[in-house]
Write a protein that holds these residues in place. Sequence first.
Motif, PDB file in Angstrom:
ATOM      1  N   GLY A 155       0.815  -1.212   0.000  1.00  0.00           N
ATOM      2  CA  GLY A 155       0.000   0.000   0.000  1.00  0.00           C
ATOM      3  C   GLY A 155       0.849   1.262   0.000  1.00  0.00           C
ATOM      4  N   ARG A 156       1.914   1.260   0.794  1.00  0.00           N
ATOM      5  CA  ARG A 156       2.810   2.427   0.839  1.00  0.00           C
ATOM      6  C   ARG A 156       3.525   2.621  -0.498  1.00  0.00           C
ATOM      7  NH1 ARG A 156       5.304   1.635   6.887  1.00  0.00           N
ATOM      8  NH2 ARG A 156       3.551   2.577   7.972  1.00  0.00           N
ATOM      9  N   LEU A 157       3.949   1.514  -1.100  1.00  0.00           N
ATOM     10  CA  LEU A 157       4.609   1.594  -2.408  1.00  0.00           C
ATOM     11  C   LEU A 157       3.664   2.220  -3.440  1.00  0.00           C
ATOM     12  CD1 LEU A 157       6.832   0.878  -4.506  1.00  0.00           C
ATOM     13  CD2 LEU A 157       5.712  -1.373  -4.694  1.00  0.00           C
ATOM     14  N   LEU A 158       2.446   1.719  -3.487  1.00  0.00           N
ATOM     15  CA  LEU A 158       1.466   2.233  -4.457  1.00  0.00           C
ATOM     16  C   LEU A 158       1.119   3.701  -4.164  1.00  0.00           C
ATOM     17  CD1 LEU A 158      -0.749  -0.957  -4.597  1.00  0.00           C
ATOM     18  CD2 LEU A 158       0.548  -0.012  -6.525  1.00  0.00           C
ATOM     19  N   ALA A 159       0.933   4.021  -2.892  1.00  0.00           N
ATOM     20  CA  ALA A 159       0.608   5.400  -2.511  1.00  0.00           C
ATOM     21  C   ALA A 159       1.758   6.348  -2.848  1.00  0.00           C
ATOM     22  CB  ALA A 159       0.271   5.465  -1.026  1.00  0.00           C
ATOM     23  N   ALA A 160       2.991   5.872  -2.716  1.00  0.00           N
ATOM     24  CA  ALA A 160       4.146   6.698  -3.067  1.00  0.00           C
ATOM     25  C   ALA A 160       4.149   7.040  -4.552  1.00  0.00           C
ATOM     26  CB  ALA A 160       5.446   5.985  -2.686  1.00  0.00           C
ATOM     27  N   HIS A 161       3.493   6.204  -5.349  1.00  0.00           N
ATOM     28  CA  HIS A 161       3.362   6.463  -6.786  1.00  0.00           C
ATOM     29  C   HIS A 161       2.009   7.108  -7.104  1.00  0.00           C
ATOM     30  CE1 HIS A 161       6.885   3.863  -6.909  1.00  0.00           C
ATOM     31  NE2 HIS A 161       7.137   4.462  -8.067  1.00  0.00           N
ATOM     32  N   ARG A 162       1.341   7.587  -6.071  1.00  0.00           N
ATOM     33  CA  ARG A 162       0.130   8.412  -6.152  1.00  0.00           C
ATOM     34  C   ARG A 162      -1.141   7.650  -6.500  1.00  0.00           C
ATOM     35  NH1 ARG A 162       2.383  13.919  -8.646  1.00  0.00           N
ATOM     36  NH2 ARG A 162       0.295  14.555  -8.137  1.00  0.00           N
ATOM     37  N   PHE A 163      -1.123   6.331  -6.374  1.00  0.00           N
ATOM     38  CA  PHE A 163      -2.349   5.559  -6.591  1.00  0.00           C
ATOM     39  C   PHE A 163      -3.226   5.650  -5.352  1.00  0.00           C
ATOM     40  CE2 PHE A 163       0.693   3.440  -9.421  1.00  0.00           C
ATOM     41  CZ  PHE A 163      -0.032   3.445 -10.598  1.00  0.00           C
ATOM     42  N   LEU A 180       8.630  -3.192 -10.993  1.00  0.00           N
ATOM     43  CA  LEU A 180       7.872  -4.083 -11.869  1.00  0.00           C
ATOM     44  C   LEU A 180       6.390  -4.083 -11.509  1.00  0.00           C
ATOM     45  CD1 LEU A 180       8.064  -6.048 -14.229  1.00  0.00           C
ATOM     46  CD2 LEU A 180       8.538  -7.876 -12.580  1.00  0.00           C
ATOM     47  N   LEU A 181       6.076  -4.102 -10.222  1.00  0.00           N
ATOM     48  CA  LEU A 181       4.670  -4.025  -9.806  1.00  0.00           C
ATOM     49  C   LEU A 181       4.053  -2.717 -10.283  1.00  0.00           C
ATOM     50  CD1 LEU A 181       2.169  -5.028  -8.260  1.00  0.00           C
ATOM     51  CD2 LEU A 181       3.096  -3.878  -6.237  1.00  0.00           C
ATOM     52  N   ILE A 182       4.747  -1.623 -10.075  1.00  0.00           N
ATOM     53  CA  ILE A 182       4.236  -0.310 -10.497  1.00  0.00           C
ATOM     54  C   ILE A 182       4.017  -0.285 -12.004  1.00  0.00           C
ATOM     55  CG2 ILE A 182       4.746   2.160 -10.617  1.00  0.00           C
ATOM     56  CD1 ILE A 182       3.980   1.042  -7.780  1.00  0.00           C
ATOM     57  N   GLU A 183       4.965  -0.821 -12.756  1.00  0.00           N
ATOM     58  CA  GLU A 183       4.850  -0.859 -14.210  1.00  0.00           C
ATOM     59  C   GLU A 183       3.614  -1.650 -14.650  1.00  0.00           C
ATOM     60  OE1 GLU A 183       7.302  -2.981 -17.778  1.00  0.00           O
ATOM     61  OE2 GLU A 183       8.487  -1.919 -16.286  1.00  0.00           O
ATOM     62  N   HIS A 184       3.397  -2.805 -14.040  1.00  0.00           N
ATOM     63  CA  HIS A 184       2.223  -3.617 -14.392  1.00  0.00           C
ATOM     64  C   HIS A 184       0.918  -2.901 -14.038  1.00  0.00           C
ATOM     65  CE1 HIS A 184       4.118  -7.198 -15.916  1.00  0.00           C
ATOM     66  NE2 HIS A 184       4.849  -7.344 -14.828  1.00  0.00           N
ATOM     67  N   VAL A 185       0.864  -2.271 -12.882  1.00  0.00           N
ATOM     68  CA  VAL A 185      -0.339  -1.536 -12.486  1.00  0.00           C
ATOM     69  C   VAL A 185      -0.608  -0.417 -13.486  1.00  0.00           C
ATOM     70  CG1 VAL A 185      -1.356  -0.013 -10.741  1.00  0.00           C
ATOM     71  CG2 VAL A 185      -0.212  -2.130 -10.033  1.00  0.00           C
ATOM     72  N   GLN A 186       0.425   0.319 -13.851  1.00  0.00           N
ATOM     73  CA  GLN A 186       0.256   1.416 -14.814  1.00  0.00           C
ATOM     74  C   GLN A 186      -0.258   0.899 -16.152  1.00  0.00           C
ATOM     75  OE1 GLN A 186       4.259   2.984 -14.621  1.00  0.00           O
ATOM     76  NE2 GLN A 186       3.629   4.687 -13.308  1.00  0.00           N
ATOM     77  N   GLN A 187       0.309  -0.195 -16.637  1.00  0.00           N
ATOM     78  CA  GLN A 187      -0.122  -0.745 -17.931  1.00  0.00           C
ATOM     79  C   GLN A 187      -1.550  -1.263 -17.867  1.00  0.00           C
ATOM     80  OE1 GLN A 187       2.860  -3.686 -18.846  1.00  0.00           O
ATOM     81  NE2 GLN A 187       4.294  -2.181 -19.635  1.00  0.00           N
ATOM     82  N   LEU A 188      -1.861  -2.038 -16.844  1.00  0.00           N
ATOM     83  CA  LEU A 188      -3.189  -2.645 -16.753  1.00  0.00           C
ATOM     84  C   LEU A 188      -4.293  -1.621 -16.529  1.00  0.00           C
ATOM     85  CD1 LEU A 188      -2.259  -5.805 -14.658  1.00  0.00           C
ATOM     86  CD2 LEU A 188      -2.971  -5.753 -17.056  1.00  0.00           C
ATOM     87  N   ALA A 189      -3.965  -0.542 -15.811  1.00  0.00           N
ATOM     88  CA  ALA A 189      -4.956   0.492 -15.525  1.00  0.00           C
ATOM     89  C   ALA A 189      -4.942   1.620 -16.550  1.00  0.00           C
ATOM     90  CB  ALA A 189      -4.734   1.061 -14.124  1.00  0.00           C
ATOM     91  N   HIS A 190      -4.054   1.521 -17.555  1.00  0.00           N
ATOM     92  CA  HIS A 190      -3.938   2.547 -18.595  1.00  0.00           C
ATOM     93  C   HIS A 190      -3.624   3.908 -17.993  1.00  0.00           C
ATOM     94  CE1 HIS A 190      -5.478  -0.522 -21.238  1.00  0.00           C
ATOM     95  NE2 HIS A 190      -6.527  -0.657 -20.464  1.00  0.00           N
ATOM     96  N   VAL A 191      -2.631   3.905 -17.106  1.00  0.00           N
ATOM     97  CA  VAL A 191      -2.205   5.146 -16.463  1.00  0.00           C
ATOM     98  C   VAL A 191      -1.186   5.825 -17.362  1.00  0.00           C
ATOM     99  CG1 VAL A 191      -0.997   6.124 -14.469  1.00  0.00           C
ATOM    100  CG2 VAL A 191      -2.665   4.287 -14.147  1.00  0.00           C
TER     101      VAL A 191
END
Length: 163
Positions: A57-65, A148-159
């Motif tokens: 959660g902290r990792l994702l929040a740090a990337h503003r999700f 890698l997690l951030i990259e996948h989230v960005q791709q899958l969510a079309h960020v």
Amino acid sequence: MAVEAAIERETARQAAEEAKRLELAAAAAALAPTVRTAEQTVVMVADDSKVVRIKTGRLLAAHRFQVVMAEDGADAARQIEASLPDVLVTDVDMPGLTGLQLARQVRGDPRTAALPIIIVTSDSEQLQDEAAAAGVNVVLGKPYPEALLIEHVQQLAHVSAAS
């Protein structure tokens, strides 16, 4: 008169073609993924380990999700029923409803069938086929590179990359 009739037919044909073209363009636009920012993207983290939920959660929040947490698969299923996230990141081994069972349930519901799913496991090699059969988009082995997690989230969510 024959010329006027031919002109009318041709005008009607062109108008019908233009209407069809506009209809197809609208349908394509509706199907095209909407590009969004990280701030507009809700990521659900489902893991029975509080430490993993907090760290992820902290990792994702740090990337503003925007991050929502689920304590296990059943909790995730309840929350998804109430409010659909943009991406689901789930552990495999959880008590009750496992990550794979959750993925099958999500894929089996027309309302949630398109929800992108990232599954995290320590048995990534053995799980690939079963995860693919359950409709999982990405399998990440533990430990995984955070980028890698951030990259996948960005791709899958079309960020958008600019977010």
